[in-house]
Design a protein around this motif. Structure first.
Motif, short mmCIF file in Angstrom:
data_model
loop_
_atom_site.label_atom_id
_atom_site.label_comp_id
_atom_site.label_asym_id
_atom_site.label_seq_id
_atom_site.Cartn_x
_atom_site.Cartn_y
_atom_site.Cartn_z
N ALA A 34 0.65 -1.29 -0.01
CA ALA A 34 0.09 -0.07 0.07
C ALA A 34 0.75 1.16 -0.10
O ALA A 34 0.80 2.29 -0.76
N ALA A 35 1.94 1.24 0.77
CA ALA A 35 2.75 2.29 0.84
C ALA A 35 3.55 2.48 -0.53
O ALA A 35 3.82 3.64 -1.00
N TYR A 36 4.08 1.68 -1.06
CA TYR A 36 4.65 1.59 -2.38
C TYR A 36 3.64 2.22 -3.74
O TYR A 36 3.92 2.91 -4.38
N PHE A 37 2.52 1.68 -3.65
CA PHE A 37 1.48 2.20 -4.48
C PHE A 37 1.21 3.65 -4.38
O PHE A 37 1.06 4.48 -5.37
N ARG A 38 0.89 3.94 -3.07
CA ARG A 38 0.64 5.41 -2.75
C ARG A 38 1.80 6.51 -3.21
O ARG A 38 1.43 7.59 -3.33
N THR A 39 3.15 5.96 -3.11
CA THR A 39 4.27 6.86 -3.48
C THR A 39 3.87 7.48 -5.17
O THR A 39 4.69 8.22 -5.40
N HIS A 40 3.25 6.46 -5.61
CA HIS A 40 2.90 6.70 -7.23
C HIS A 40 1.56 7.34 -7.40
O HIS A 40 1.37 7.56 -8.43
N GLY A 41 0.70 7.59 -6.55
CA GLY A 41 -0.34 8.04 -6.73
C GLY A 41 -1.45 7.47 -5.78
O GLY A 41 -1.50 6.21 -5.53
N SER A 42 -2.19 8.28 -5.08
CA SER A 42 -3.00 7.82 -3.82
C SER A 42 -4.53 7.52 -4.15
O SER A 42 -5.06 8.52 -4.87
N VAL A 66 -9.40 0.94 -4.08
CA VAL A 66 -8.92 -0.15 -4.93
C VAL A 66 -8.66 -1.40 -4.19
O VAL A 66 -8.16 -1.33 -2.98
N VAL A 67 -9.29 -2.58 -4.52
CA VAL A 67 -9.01 -3.72 -3.90
C VAL A 67 -8.12 -4.74 -4.89
O VAL A 67 -8.29 -4.86 -6.11
N PHE A 68 -7.14 -5.48 -4.07
CA PHE A 68 -6.41 -6.42 -4.87
C PHE A 68 -6.68 -7.80 -3.98
O PHE A 68 -6.88 -7.82 -2.98
N THR A 69 -6.55 -8.92 -5.01
CA THR A 69 -6.73 -10.35 -4.53
C THR A 69 -5.20 -10.79 -4.21
O THR A 69 -4.16 -10.33 -4.79
N ASP A 70 -5.14 -11.55 -3.12
CA ASP A 70 -4.13 -12.09 -2.63
C ASP A 70 -3.31 -13.17 -3.87
O ASP A 70 -2.07 -13.05 -4.06
N GLN A 71 -4.24 -13.50 -4.64
CA GLN A 71 -3.83 -14.46 -5.58
C GLN A 71 -2.99 -13.80 -6.81
O GLN A 71 -2.16 -14.05 -7.37
N ALA A 80 6.73 -4.42 -9.36
CA ALA A 80 6.70 -3.42 -10.31
C ALA A 80 5.27 -3.91 -11.35
O ALA A 80 4.54 -3.12 -12.05
N GLU A 81 5.01 -5.17 -11.27
CA GLU A 81 3.86 -5.43 -12.11
C GLU A 81 2.66 -5.43 -11.46
O GLU A 81 1.71 -4.92 -12.06
N LEU A 82 2.77 -5.43 -10.01
CA LEU A 82 1.41 -5.03 -9.18
C LEU A 82 1.26 -3.70 -9.20
O LEU A 82 0.02 -3.33 -9.45
N LEU A 83 2.33 -2.90 -9.42
CA LEU A 83 2.28 -1.38 -9.65
C LEU A 83 1.68 -1.03 -10.99
O LEU A 83 0.69 -0.28 -11.05
N ALA A 84 1.85 -1.70 -11.93
CA ALA A 84 1.30 -1.70 -13.47
C ALA A 84 -0.28 -1.75 -13.15
O ALA A 84 -0.93 -1.18 -13.51
N LEU A 90 -6.10 2.80 -10.96
CA LEU A 90 -6.11 4.14 -10.49
C LEU A 90 -6.64 4.86 -11.51
O LEU A 90 -7.38 5.91 -11.35
N GLY A 91 -6.30 4.44 -12.92
CA GLY A 91 -7.06 5.05 -13.94
C GLY A 91 -8.46 5.11 -13.89
O GLY A 91 -9.39 6.16 -14.27
N HIS A 92 -9.06 4.08 -13.51
CA HIS A 92 -10.45 3.97 -13.49
C HIS A 92 -11.04 4.62 -12.32
O HIS A 92 -11.86 5.59 -12.49
N ALA A 93 -10.21 4.65 -11.41
CA ALA A 93 -10.60 5.67 -10.21
C ALA A 93 -10.42 7.08 -10.63
O ALA A 93 -11.31 7.80 -10.36
N ARG A 94 -9.27 7.29 -11.22
CA ARG A 94 -9.15 8.85 -11.33
C ARG A 94 -10.20 9.57 -12.25
O ARG A 94 -10.55 10.53 -12.29
N LEU A 95 -10.52 8.66 -13.50
CA LEU A 95 -11.39 9.08 -14.35
C LEU A 95 -12.82 8.54 -14.01
O LEU A 95 -13.81 8.93 -15.00
N LYS A 96 -13.06 8.26 -12.58
CA LYS A 96 -14.59 7.94 -12.30
C LYS A 96 -15.22 7.09 -13.23
O LYS A 96 -16.38 7.18 -13.59
N HIS A 97 -14.56 5.96 -13.52
CA HIS A 97 -15.23 5.17 -14.53
C HIS A 97 -16.54 4.41 -13.84
O HIS A 97 -17.32 4.10 -14.56
#
Length: 204
Positions: A34-42, A66-71, A80-84, A90-97
């Motif tokens: 969560a901390a890693y993600f938030r450094t790039h956009g919260s 945003v919800v991530f599954t353990d799987q 880095a793949e998880l950040l992608a 985050l795009g869906h969130a910021r653009l209010k899709h």
């Protein structure tokens, strides 16, 4: 409005908690990601859940959550793949899709009210429809917008945009393999049933 987005996320999260299990990731690992993600956009909330048979996935519940599954965390070769994936959501969130999808389908409230006989219940059901229907309900245009947001965000972070393609390919392979196993299982059950039927007709 942010308040509406927060209410939407809360309602949908309550719904998915009926079908998903609490995360088995350690608290430290969840906080680290969560901390890693938030450094790039919260966003307001980053949640983790165990999805069982639903497998690796991530969901933007609204502009705030945003919800991530353990799987998915397990499937990724690196963070880095998880950040992608996070950038995509985050795009869906910021653009209010999610919010836009609901507003575009607000006419469903009339039909739902007829079906359930309760305006408030219809509203709550409409709020959870994006989850029930699945994020496949996003139009291709919205998915392309989220992909473009993720690719640009990776470039801005001096990361290879290929990370998004890599994790999406892994997710596709996982779900394709799982579907193939389901089909094989159906075939095996059918064969066993036919054999049992034939054996029952054999003389002792």
């Amino acid at each position: 409005p942010t308040e509406l987005s927060a209410r939407l996320a809360s309602s949908t999260l309550s719904t998915i908690d009926r079908i998903l299990d609490p995360s088995t990731l350690s608290a430290e690992r969840q906080e680290e990601l969560a901390a890693y993600f938030r450094t790039h956009g919260s966003v307001d909330q980053i949640e983790f859940r165990s999805a069982g048979q639903l497998g690796p996935n991530a969901l933007a519940l609204s502009a705030t959550t945003v919800v991530f599954t353990d799987q998915l965390v397990t499937l990724a070769d690196n963070d880095a793949e998880l950040l992608a994936v996070y950038f995509h959501e985050l795009g869906h969130a910021r653009l209010k899709h999610v919010e836009r999808s609901i507003l575009q389908n607000s006419a469903w409230v009339v039909l739902l009210t007829v079906l359930v006989g309760d305006v408030s219940a219809a509203g709550e059901l409409l709020i959870t429809l994006p989850l029930v229907v699945g994020q496949a309900a996003y139009s291709r245009t919205l998915e392309r917008q989220a992909d473009a947001f993720a690719i640009q965000s990776l470039l801005d972070a001096n990361l290879n945009p290929g990370h998004l393609a890599d994790i999406l390919e892994k997710m596709e392979q996982y779900h394709a393999h799982r579907q193939a196993r389901k089909e094989m299982s159906r075939v095996e059950v059918g064969i066993k049933q036919r054999l049992n039927c034939k054996r029952s007709r054999l003389p002792l």
